[in-house]
Motif scaffolding. Structure first.
Motif, mmCIF file in Angstrom:
data_model
loop_
_atom_site.group_PDB
_atom_site.id
_atom_site.type_symbol
_atom_site.label_atom_id
_atom_site.label_comp_id
_atom_site.label_asym_id
_atom_site.label_seq_id
_atom_site.Cartn_x
_atom_site.Cartn_y
_atom_site.Cartn_z
ATOM 1 N N LEU A 1 24.070 8.116 12.574
ATOM 2 C CA LEU A 1 23.550 7.078 11.704
ATOM 3 C C LEU A 1 22.493 6.246 12.409
ATOM 4 C CD1 LEU A 1 23.904 5.642 8.933
ATOM 5 C CD2 LEU A 1 25.541 4.130 10.084
ATOM 6 N N ILE B 1 31.736 3.885 6.791
ATOM 7 C CA ILE B 1 30.801 4.912 7.219
ATOM 8 C C ILE B 1 31.560 6.019 7.929
ATOM 9 C CG2 ILE B 1 28.858 5.393 8.756
ATOM 10 C CD1 ILE B 1 27.869 2.563 8.101
ATOM 11 N N TYR C 1 21.603 5.365 3.340
ATOM 12 C CA TYR C 1 21.764 5.591 4.775
ATOM 13 C C TYR C 1 20.653 6.516 5.279
ATOM 14 C CZ TYR C 1 26.474 4.487 3.116
ATOM 15 O OH TYR C 1 27.558 3.911 2.492
ATOM 16 N N TYR D 1 20.131 9.163 8.514
ATOM 17 C CA TYR D 1 20.740 9.881 9.621
ATOM 18 C C TYR D 1 19.688 10.774 10.280
ATOM 19 C CZ TYR D 1 25.419 8.867 7.761
ATOM 20 O OH TYR D 1 26.567 8.252 7.320
ATOM 21 N N TYR E 1 21.513 1.639 7.825
ATOM 22 C CA TYR E 1 21.982 1.756 6.464
ATOM 23 C C TYR E 1 21.691 0.474 5.694
ATOM 24 C CZ TYR E 1 26.207 -0.826 7.934
ATOM 25 O OH TYR E 1 27.081 -1.760 8.421
#
Lengths: 113, 113
Positions: free
Chosen positions: A45, B100, A33, A35, A48
């Motif tokens: 986010l 998530i 992921y 971020y 991903y």
């Protein structure tokens, strides 16, 4: 940092230039992921990945693209950096059998002038 | 508690005191929760997790309490030390979908020697 490295750790760039951040893991996890972290916001986010060449968008994906050609590497690209993309960027991974548990890398501080 | 602006809530304690950090989560369907610790300039570090079938879970010097009725999570740190100074934030995950988590903005813990 759970076998996660990020490079570069610090980057200063100018508006309009492309920037690529790299996340490298040694855990062989499928899930990775990207971020961003900004004052006043929780981690948000960007994109991903759930496997090699399998990626999906997060909540703040505009202006960013990603690629995953190998299990261990997940690249985040800012095609044309803007000042609003000044942030701290974190990569995270999660184990295949515990997808909801994320472990984070040390972060990349990006300043776009 | 959770931040509503740029500045994080701050908890100041003396070394040796017990600390309690709170988190109000948003989704009543969330069934998995994590507390993270983030020191200045570093990535978030996993501290402890809890599933919704539990009310309490203990780790080394830390305890997480979950109250599903009021959607509240707390992190208790016993005998707080200067090295505990950091930002602490919670993450919640609802079942199904992409697994998530949603992250809170955090609370800054300052431990005075």
């Amino acid at each position: 940092d759970a076998g996660i490295t990020q490079s570069p750790r610090h980057k200063v760039t100018e508006t309009g230039t492309p920037v690529t951040l790299r996340c490298h893991q040694t855990e062989n996890h499928r899930y990775m992921y990207w971020y961003r972290q900004d004052p006043g916001h929780g981690l948000r986010l960007i994109h991903y990945s759930y496997g090699v060449k399998d990626t999906d968008k997060g909540e703040v994906s505009d202006g960013y693209s990603v690629s995953r050609s190998k299990t261990e590497d997940f690249l985040l690209t800012l095609e044309s950096a803007t000042s609003s993309q000044t942030s701290v960027y974190f990569c995270a991974i999660s184990p295949d059998r515990a997808r909801e548990t994320q472990y984070f890398g040390p972060g990349t501080r990006l300043l776009v002038l | 508690g959770e931040s509503v602006g740029l500045h994080l809530p701050t908890l100041s304690v003396q070394e040796g005191d017990n600390s309690i950090i709170n988190c109000a989560y948003s989704n009543s369907a969330s069934d998995y929760f994590i507390w993270y610790k983030q020191e200045s300039g570093k990535g978030p570090q996993f501290i402890i997790d809890i599933r919704s079938n539990m009310d309490k879970r203990q780790g080394q010097r830390v305890t997480v309490l979950l109250n599903k009725t009021v959607k509240h999570l707390s992190l208790q740190i016993a005998a707080t030390q200067p090295g505990d100074s950091a930002v602490y934030f919670c993450a919640e995950t609802a079942p199904g979908g992409s697994y998530i988590p949603t992250f809170g903005r955090g609370t800054s813990l300052i431990v005075h020697p």
